[in-house]
Design a protein around this motif. Structure first.
Motif, PDB file in Angstrom:
ATOM      1  N   MET A 151       0.832  -1.170   0.000  1.00 46.99           N
ATOM      2  CA  MET A 151       0.000   0.000   0.000  1.00 46.99           C
ATOM      3  C   MET A 151       0.882   1.240   0.000  1.00 46.99           C
ATOM      4  N   LYS A 152       0.552   2.145  -0.862  1.00 44.33           N
ATOM      5  CA  LYS A 152       1.185   3.456  -0.863  1.00 44.33           C
ATOM      6  C   LYS A 152       0.119   4.470  -0.505  1.00 44.33           C
ATOM      7  N   PHE A 153       0.498   5.428   0.321  1.00 42.99           N
ATOM      8  CA  PHE A 153      -0.456   6.401   0.828  1.00 42.99           C
ATOM      9  C   PHE A 153       0.290   7.683   1.133  1.00 42.99           C
ATOM     10  N   GLU A 154      -0.264   8.820   0.720  1.00 42.48           N
ATOM     11  CA  GLU A 154       0.331  10.094   1.094  1.00 42.48           C
ATOM     12  C   GLU A 154      -0.755  11.133   1.302  1.00 42.48           C
ATOM     13  N   HIS A 155      -0.423  12.108   2.133  1.00 44.55           N
ATOM     14  CA  HIS A 155      -1.348  13.208   2.376  1.00 44.55           C
ATOM     15  C   HIS A 155      -0.584  14.391   2.951  1.00 44.55           C
ATOM     16  N   LEU A 156      -1.231  15.553   2.907  1.00 43.17           N
ATOM     17  CA  LEU A 156      -0.659  16.783   3.438  1.00 43.17           C
ATOM     18  C   LEU A 156      -1.332  17.150   4.758  1.00 43.17           C
ATOM     19  N   VAL A 157      -0.546  17.701   5.668  1.00 41.20           N
ATOM     20  CA  VAL A 157      -1.073  18.273   6.900  1.00 41.20           C
ATOM     21  C   VAL A 157      -0.628  19.737   6.924  1.00 41.20           C
ATOM     22  N   GLU A 158      -1.604  20.627   7.024  1.00 36.17           N
ATOM     23  CA  GLU A 158      -1.294  22.053   7.079  1.00 36.17           C
ATOM     24  C   GLU A 158      -0.718  22.385   8.451  1.00 36.17           C
TER      25      GLU A 158
ATOM     26  N   ASP B 138      -3.239  -2.694  -1.633  1.00 33.40           N
ATOM     27  CA  ASP B 138      -4.191  -1.592  -1.734  1.00 33.40           C
ATOM     28  C   ASP B 138      -5.590  -2.053  -2.102  1.00 33.40           C
ATOM     29  N   VAL B 139      -5.704  -3.157  -2.807  1.00 33.59           N
ATOM     30  CA  VAL B 139      -6.996  -3.551  -3.375  1.00 33.59           C
ATOM     31  C   VAL B 139      -7.379  -4.956  -2.946  1.00 33.59           C
ATOM     32  N   GLY B 140      -8.678  -5.231  -3.066  1.00 37.32           N
ATOM     33  CA  GLY B 140      -9.127  -6.603  -2.895  1.00 37.32           C
ATOM     34  C   GLY B 140      -9.761  -6.922  -1.571  1.00 37.32           C
ATOM     35  N   GLY B 141     -11.077  -6.941  -1.508  1.00 39.83           N
ATOM     36  CA  GLY B 141     -11.853  -7.487  -0.405  1.00 39.83           C
ATOM     37  C   GLY B 141     -11.475  -6.984   0.966  1.00 39.83           C
ATOM     38  N   GLU B 142     -11.208  -7.934   1.867  1.00 42.58           N
ATOM     39  CA  GLU B 142     -10.899  -7.610   3.255  1.00 42.58           C
ATOM     40  C   GLU B 142      -9.626  -6.792   3.376  1.00 42.58           C
ATOM     41  N   ASP B 143      -8.646  -7.063   2.512  1.00 41.34           N
ATOM     42  CA  ASP B 143      -7.405  -6.285   2.562  1.00 41.34           C
ATOM     43  C   ASP B 143      -7.672  -4.810   2.290  1.00 41.34           C
ATOM     44  N   ALA B 144      -8.583  -4.506   1.374  1.00 39.56           N
ATOM     45  CA  ALA B 144      -8.915  -3.117   1.062  1.00 39.56           C
ATOM     46  C   ALA B 144      -9.550  -2.431   2.272  1.00 39.56           C
ATOM     47  N   LYS B 145     -10.420  -3.136   2.988  1.00 41.18           N
ATOM     48  CA  LYS B 145     -11.041  -2.565   4.187  1.00 41.18           C
ATOM     49  C   LYS B 145      -9.972  -2.297   5.251  1.00 41.18           C
ATOM     50  N   TYR B 146      -9.066  -3.251   5.405  1.00 41.68           N
ATOM     51  CA  TYR B 146      -7.985  -3.093   6.367  1.00 41.68           C
ATOM     52  C   TYR B 146      -7.090  -1.915   5.976  1.00 41.68           C
TER      53      TYR B 146
ATOM     54  N   ARG C 163      -4.884   3.546   6.753  1.00 38.05           N
ATOM     55  CA  ARG C 163      -4.731   4.925   6.266  1.00 38.05           C
ATOM     56  C   ARG C 163      -5.302   5.920   7.283  1.00 38.05           C
ATOM     57  N   SER C 164      -6.461   5.610   7.828  1.00 33.82           N
ATOM     58  CA  SER C 164      -7.076   6.478   8.820  1.00 33.82           C
ATOM     59  C   SER C 164      -6.203   6.588  10.072  1.00 33.82           C
ATOM     60  N   ALA C 165      -5.654   5.478  10.510  1.00 38.86           N
ATOM     61  CA  ALA C 165      -4.777   5.482  11.688  1.00 38.86           C
ATOM     62  C   ALA C 165      -3.504   6.289  11.415  1.00 38.86           C
TER      63      ALA C 165
END
Length: 155
Positions: free
Chosen positions: A1-8, A118-126, A131-133
């Protein structure tokens, strides 16, 4: 999984928000590298086992689990944490970049790479939960940096 975001960091439109300088932000990121305990809940100890001018190797102790990571950085620009895979941990990386699109408008860009799909069933939910954490942890990182700056440790 790759994930990025900005925090002001600094909301230039809000005069009530205490603004941090790039140097204060950088100092806070270095504090996270030197001793990650205030930044990572559950971390019992953080031991630096190697040090060079732009790199640290650390052992992070979470109870019986020990994670070795390598911290690399370019002063006032970015810091990267790369954890080794072991029986307790799948490994991965986090890079935090300081961005300043206009003077005083500071942002932190958090870039994650993990072995989680990143994709696919239960793994996607996880992956969504992870990402939220991560996002919440990154907001907490900025709160901790603000606390460090406000404590008067920065000159």
């Amino acid at each position: 999984m790759k994930f990025e975001h900005l925090v002001e960091v600094n909301d230039l439109a809000d005069p009530h928000t205490t603004r941090l300088t790039r140097e204060e932000l950088w100092f806070g990121l270095l504090c996270r590298a030197e001793d990650a305990r205030p930044f990572l809940p559950g971390l019992e100890s953080c031991r630096i086992v190697e040090r060079s001018p732009n790199e640290l190797v650390r052992d992070l102790h979470f109870g019986a689990a020990v994670i070795r990571d390598r911290v690399r950085f370019a002063e006032l620009e970015w810091i990267s944490f790369e954890s080794e895979a072991n029986a307790e941990h799948a490994g991965g990386s986090l890079t935090i970049r300081i961005e300043e699109p206009q003077p005083g408008a500071l942002f932190l860009r958090f870039i994650y790479a993990t072995t989680l799909p990143d994709v696919g069933g239960e793994d996607a939910k996880y992956a969504d939960i992870v990402r939220s954490a991560y996002h919440q942890s990154d907001l907490d990182t900025l709160k901790m940096i603000r606390m460090i700056a406000e404590s008067g440790r920065l000159q």
